[in-house]
Each structure stands twice: as structure tokens, then as C-alpha cells.
Design a protein around this motif. Structure first.
Motif, PDB file in Angstrom:
ATOM      1  N   ALA A 289      -2.302  -4.553 -35.980  1.00  0.00           N
ATOM      2  CA  ALA A 289      -1.393  -4.988 -34.917  1.00  0.00           C
ATOM      3  C   ALA A 289      -0.258  -5.832 -35.484  1.00  0.00           C
ATOM      4  O   ALA A 289       0.885  -5.741 -35.015  1.00  0.00           O
ATOM      5  CB  ALA A 289      -2.159  -5.776 -33.858  1.00  0.00           C
ATOM      6  N   GLY A 290      -0.554  -6.630 -36.484  1.00  0.00           N
ATOM      7  CA  GLY A 290       0.470  -7.494 -37.073  1.00  0.00           C
ATOM      8  C   GLY A 290       1.644  -6.731 -37.643  1.00  0.00           C
ATOM      9  O   GLY A 290       2.769  -7.235 -37.679  1.00  0.00           O
ATOM     10  N   LYS A 291       1.395  -5.513 -38.070  1.00  0.00           N
ATOM     11  CA  LYS A 291       2.466  -4.683 -38.628  1.00  0.00           C
ATOM     12  C   LYS A 291       3.384  -4.125 -37.543  1.00  0.00           C
ATOM     13  O   LYS A 291       4.536  -3.805 -37.818  1.00  0.00           O
ATOM     14  CB  LYS A 291       1.878  -3.508 -39.400  1.00  0.00           C
ATOM     15  CG  LYS A 291       1.103  -3.899 -40.630  1.00  0.00           C
ATOM     16  CD  LYS A 291       0.502  -2.659 -41.269  1.00  0.00           C
ATOM     17  CE  LYS A 291      -0.368  -3.014 -42.453  1.00  0.00           C
ATOM     18  NZ  LYS A 291      -1.013  -1.812 -43.016  1.00  0.00           N
TER      19      LYS A 291
ATOM     20  N   ASP B  72     -15.335  -8.141 -38.474  1.00  0.00           N
ATOM     21  CA  ASP B  72     -14.630  -7.186 -39.332  1.00  0.00           C
ATOM     22  C   ASP B  72     -13.656  -6.320 -38.531  1.00  0.00           C
ATOM     23  O   ASP B  72     -12.533  -6.073 -38.965  1.00  0.00           O
ATOM     24  CB  ASP B  72     -15.621  -6.291 -40.076  1.00  0.00           C
ATOM     25  CG  ASP B  72     -16.421  -7.050 -41.128  1.00  0.00           C
ATOM     26  OD1 ASP B  72     -15.951  -8.123 -41.561  1.00  0.00           O
ATOM     27  OD2 ASP B  72     -17.502  -6.565 -41.513  1.00  0.00           O
ATOM     28  N   GLN B  73     -14.114  -5.853 -37.374  1.00  0.00           N
ATOM     29  CA  GLN B  73     -13.242  -5.029 -36.535  1.00  0.00           C
ATOM     30  C   GLN B  73     -12.042  -5.835 -36.038  1.00  0.00           C
ATOM     31  O   GLN B  73     -10.917  -5.333 -36.023  1.00  0.00           O
ATOM     32  CB  GLN B  73     -14.017  -4.492 -35.325  1.00  0.00           C
ATOM     33  CG  GLN B  73     -15.017  -3.416 -35.656  1.00  0.00           C
ATOM     34  CD  GLN B  73     -15.820  -3.024 -34.425  1.00  0.00           C
ATOM     35  OE1 GLN B  73     -16.160  -3.864 -33.598  1.00  0.00           O
ATOM     36  NE2 GLN B  73     -16.134  -1.733 -34.329  1.00  0.00           N
ATOM     37  N   ARG B  74     -12.290  -7.076 -35.639  1.00  0.00           N
ATOM     38  CA  ARG B  74     -11.215  -7.933 -35.154  1.00  0.00           C
ATOM     39  C   ARG B  74     -10.185  -8.200 -36.264  1.00  0.00           C
ATOM     40  O   ARG B  74      -8.977  -8.141 -36.040  1.00  0.00           O
ATOM     41  CB  ARG B  74     -11.775  -9.232 -34.590  1.00  0.00           C
ATOM     42  CG  ARG B  74     -10.790 -10.018 -33.785  1.00  0.00           C
ATOM     43  CD  ARG B  74     -11.394 -11.183 -33.009  1.00  0.00           C
ATOM     44  NE  ARG B  74     -12.364 -11.962 -33.746  1.00  0.00           N
ATOM     45  CZ  ARG B  74     -13.688 -11.952 -33.522  1.00  0.00           C
ATOM     46  NH1 ARG B  74     -14.197 -11.194 -32.572  1.00  0.00           N
ATOM     47  NH2 ARG B  74     -14.495 -12.696 -34.244  1.00  0.00           N
ATOM     48  N   ALA B  75     -10.660  -8.445 -37.471  1.00  0.00           N
ATOM     49  CA  ALA B  75      -9.755  -8.678 -38.598  1.00  0.00           C
ATOM     50  C   ALA B  75      -8.912  -7.433 -38.871  1.00  0.00           C
ATOM     51  O   ALA B  75      -7.701  -7.533 -39.102  1.00  0.00           O
ATOM     52  CB  ALA B  75     -10.552  -9.070 -39.840  1.00  0.00           C
ATOM     53  N   GLU B  76      -9.547  -6.269 -38.846  1.00  0.00           N
ATOM     54  CA  GLU B  76      -8.816  -5.016 -39.061  1.00  0.00           C
ATOM     55  C   GLU B  76      -7.826  -4.762 -37.921  1.00  0.00           C
ATOM     56  O   GLU B  76      -6.698  -4.320 -38.150  1.00  0.00           O
ATOM     57  CB  GLU B  76      -9.795  -3.845 -39.188  1.00  0.00           C
ATOM     58  CG  GLU B  76      -9.135  -2.496 -39.387  1.00  0.00           C
ATOM     59  CD  GLU B  76      -8.306  -2.401 -40.669  1.00  0.00           C
ATOM     60  OE1 GLU B  76      -7.419  -1.524 -40.717  1.00  0.00           O
ATOM     61  OE2 GLU B  76      -8.517  -3.190 -41.606  1.00  0.00           O
ATOM     62  N   PHE B  77      -8.258  -5.048 -36.686  1.00  0.00           N
ATOM     63  CA  PHE B  77      -7.367  -4.877 -35.534  1.00  0.00           C
ATOM     64  C   PHE B  77      -6.108  -5.717 -35.711  1.00  0.00           C
ATOM     65  O   PHE B  77      -4.998  -5.224 -35.556  1.00  0.00           O
ATOM     66  CB  PHE B  77      -8.099  -5.269 -34.245  1.00  0.00           C
ATOM     67  CG  PHE B  77      -7.198  -5.290 -33.054  1.00  0.00           C
ATOM     68  CD1 PHE B  77      -6.948  -4.131 -32.333  1.00  0.00           C
ATOM     69  CD2 PHE B  77      -6.580  -6.465 -32.651  1.00  0.00           C
ATOM     70  CE1 PHE B  77      -6.095  -4.152 -31.246  1.00  0.00           C
ATOM     71  CE2 PHE B  77      -5.734  -6.498 -31.568  1.00  0.00           C
ATOM     72  CZ  PHE B  77      -5.489  -5.339 -30.862  1.00  0.00           C
TER      73      PHE B  77
ATOM     74  N   ARG C 109      -7.158  -9.265 -24.501  1.00  0.00           N
ATOM     75  CA  ARG C 109      -7.634 -10.368 -25.351  1.00  0.00           C
ATOM     76  C   ARG C 109      -9.149 -10.513 -25.267  1.00  0.00           C
ATOM     77  O   ARG C 109      -9.813 -10.756 -26.277  1.00  0.00           O
ATOM     78  CB  ARG C 109      -6.968 -11.682 -24.950  1.00  0.00           C
ATOM     79  CG  ARG C 109      -5.531 -11.758 -25.349  1.00  0.00           C
ATOM     80  CD  ARG C 109      -4.922 -13.065 -24.927  1.00  0.00           C
ATOM     81  NE  ARG C 109      -3.501 -13.060 -25.228  1.00  0.00           N
ATOM     82  CZ  ARG C 109      -2.812 -14.126 -25.472  1.00  0.00           C
ATOM     83  NH1 ARG C 109      -3.372 -15.306 -25.439  1.00  0.00           N
ATOM     84  NH2 ARG C 109      -1.526 -14.044 -25.735  1.00  0.00           N
ATOM     85  N   LYS C 110      -9.675 -10.351 -24.066  1.00  0.00           N
ATOM     86  CA  LYS C 110     -11.136 -10.423 -23.891  1.00  0.00           C
ATOM     87  C   LYS C 110     -11.811  -9.298 -24.667  1.00  0.00           C
ATOM     88  O   LYS C 110     -12.813  -9.519 -25.354  1.00  0.00           O
ATOM     89  CB  LYS C 110     -11.482 -10.324 -22.403  1.00  0.00           C
ATOM     90  CG  LYS C 110     -12.955 -10.429 -22.112  1.00  0.00           C
ATOM     91  CD  LYS C 110     -13.219 -10.340 -20.626  1.00  0.00           C
ATOM     92  CE  LYS C 110     -14.702 -10.445 -20.386  1.00  0.00           C
ATOM     93  NZ  LYS C 110     -15.253  -9.238 -19.809  1.00  0.00           N
ATOM     94  N   THR C 111     -11.264  -8.106 -24.583  1.00  0.00           N
ATOM     95  CA  THR C 111     -11.829  -6.958 -25.300  1.00  0.00           C
ATOM     96  C   THR C 111     -11.756  -7.184 -26.810  1.00  0.00           C
ATOM     97  O   THR C 111     -12.706  -6.864 -27.536  1.00  0.00           O
ATOM     98  CB  THR C 111     -11.075  -5.675 -24.908  1.00  0.00           C
ATOM     99  OG1 THR C 111     -11.125  -5.520 -23.494  1.00  0.00           O
ATOM    100  CG2 THR C 111     -11.680  -4.457 -25.572  1.00  0.00           C
ATOM    101  N   ILE C 112     -10.661  -7.748 -27.281  1.00  0.00           N
ATOM    102  CA  ILE C 112     -10.496  -8.017 -28.716  1.00  0.00           C
ATOM    103  C   ILE C 112     -11.520  -9.054 -29.175  1.00  0.00           C
ATOM    104  O   ILE C 112     -12.118  -8.922 -30.249  1.00  0.00           O
ATOM    105  CB  ILE C 112      -9.057  -8.480 -29.026  1.00  0.00           C
ATOM    106  CG1 ILE C 112      -8.082  -7.329 -28.782  1.00  0.00           C
ATOM    107  CG2 ILE C 112      -8.940  -8.990 -30.451  1.00  0.00           C
ATOM    108  CD1 ILE C 112      -6.625  -7.755 -28.710  1.00  0.00           C
TER     109      ILE C 112
ATOM    110  N   LEU D 295      -4.499   0.653 -30.088  1.00  0.00           N
ATOM    111  CA  LEU D 295      -5.321   0.275 -31.256  1.00  0.00           C
ATOM    112  C   LEU D 295      -6.784   0.106 -30.876  1.00  0.00           C
ATOM    113  O   LEU D 295      -7.667   0.470 -31.648  1.00  0.00           O
ATOM    114  CB  LEU D 295      -4.788  -1.021 -31.883  1.00  0.00           C
ATOM    115  CG  LEU D 295      -3.491  -0.912 -32.670  1.00  0.00           C
ATOM    116  CD1 LEU D 295      -3.011  -2.285 -33.107  1.00  0.00           C
ATOM    117  CD2 LEU D 295      -3.681  -0.008 -33.889  1.00  0.00           C
ATOM    118  N   LEU D 296      -7.046  -0.432 -29.702  1.00  0.00           N
ATOM    119  CA  LEU D 296      -8.425  -0.647 -29.283  1.00  0.00           C
ATOM    120  C   LEU D 296      -9.181   0.652 -29.058  1.00  0.00           C
ATOM    121  O   LEU D 296     -10.404   0.677 -29.140  1.00  0.00           O
ATOM    122  CB  LEU D 296      -8.471  -1.516 -28.013  1.00  0.00           C
ATOM    123  CG  LEU D 296      -8.262  -3.002 -28.239  1.00  0.00           C
ATOM    124  CD1 LEU D 296      -8.072  -3.723 -26.920  1.00  0.00           C
ATOM    125  CD2 LEU D 296      -9.436  -3.590 -29.015  1.00  0.00           C
TER     126      LEU D 296
END
Length: 124
Positions: free
Chosen positions: A33-35, A24-29, A15-18, A120-121
Motif C-alpha cells: 500500500a505504501g507504494k 506478516d500479512q499486515r506488514a506485507e499489506f 482499518r479494522k480488517t487490516i 489489496l485486502l
């Protein structure tokens, strides 16, 4: 064997890394991940209601799902062949293993989701 403290610590680090990703990267991540993120309640329900290993398929663990189905088919064959105690014994072994996983469904799925996030990260 999974330990709750270790899985929780890894989740917090992830979570800290995210949080350190750009917006933009967080939104794409989170879109990716949501899928793929899995729900512990769905895993537990599949485990509870079906002895056929559907909860393993839910997490993509095909080999364990096939082992469960195979064990169930062998137990049915034992019953049909008159080997009642062999069938009962096999079902008790499988049921005991699955019951243990049912009680640990939260940590099993939490660890699976941590692995997903870690994979993913690596792309960022």
C-alpha cells in the motif's frame, strides 16, 4: 457523489480488517500500500497549479486527464481562430469543474485510497 460519512465509515471498516491480519500479512499489506497510496495535498497542488489535468493522471484516471488536456487545446484553438467567447466559455466550464474537485480533494483521494486498500485486502 461521494459523501464524507460513507467514505469515513468505509475507511474505518478497512482499518479494522487490516488490524485483523496476521503481523506478516499486515506488514506485507502496508509495504504494498505504501507504494501506491496517494496524498491529498499533492492531488490538490496538481489541480491548483495546472489546468491540464495532472491531478487526474496522479490518480491513474487517464481518460479524465486527456479530457482536460483536450479541452485546453480546443480552448486555445478557439482563441487562435478568433472564437474568443467559445474559448472563454470552455475554460470557465473546465475551471469550474476543476475548482469543485480542488475543494473536494481530501475526500476524492481518501476514496481512491480506500479502493486501493479494498483491492489489496482481496489478496489476503
Amino acid at each position: 457523489m461521494l459523501k464524507q460519512e460513507e467514505v469515513d465509515a468505509e475507511e474505518e471498516l478497512l482499518r479494522k480488517t487490516i488490524r485483523e491480519l496476521s503481523d506478516d500479512q499486515r506488514a506485507e499489506f502496508y509495504r504494498q500500500a505504501g507504494k501506491a497510496v496517494k496524498d491529498p495535498d499533492t492531488y490538490a497542488a496538481l489541480n491548483w497549479f495546472f489546468i491540464t489535468g495532472l491531478h487526474h493522471f496522479y490518480l491513474g484516471r487517464w481518460q479524465w486527464g486527456l479530457v482536460d488536456i483536450g479541452a485546453l487545446l480546443v480552448a486555445i484553438w478557439c482563441f487562435l481562430a478568433g472564437l474568443i467567447w467559445a474559448g472563454v466559455g470552455l475554460l470557465v466550464i473546465v475551471y469550474s469543474w476543476e475548482l469543485w474537485q480542488l475543494f473536494r480533494s481530501q475526500i476524492i483521494v481518501q476514496d481512491w485510497n480506500n479502493r486501493l486498500y479494498r483491492d489489496l485486502l482481496r489478496r489476503y
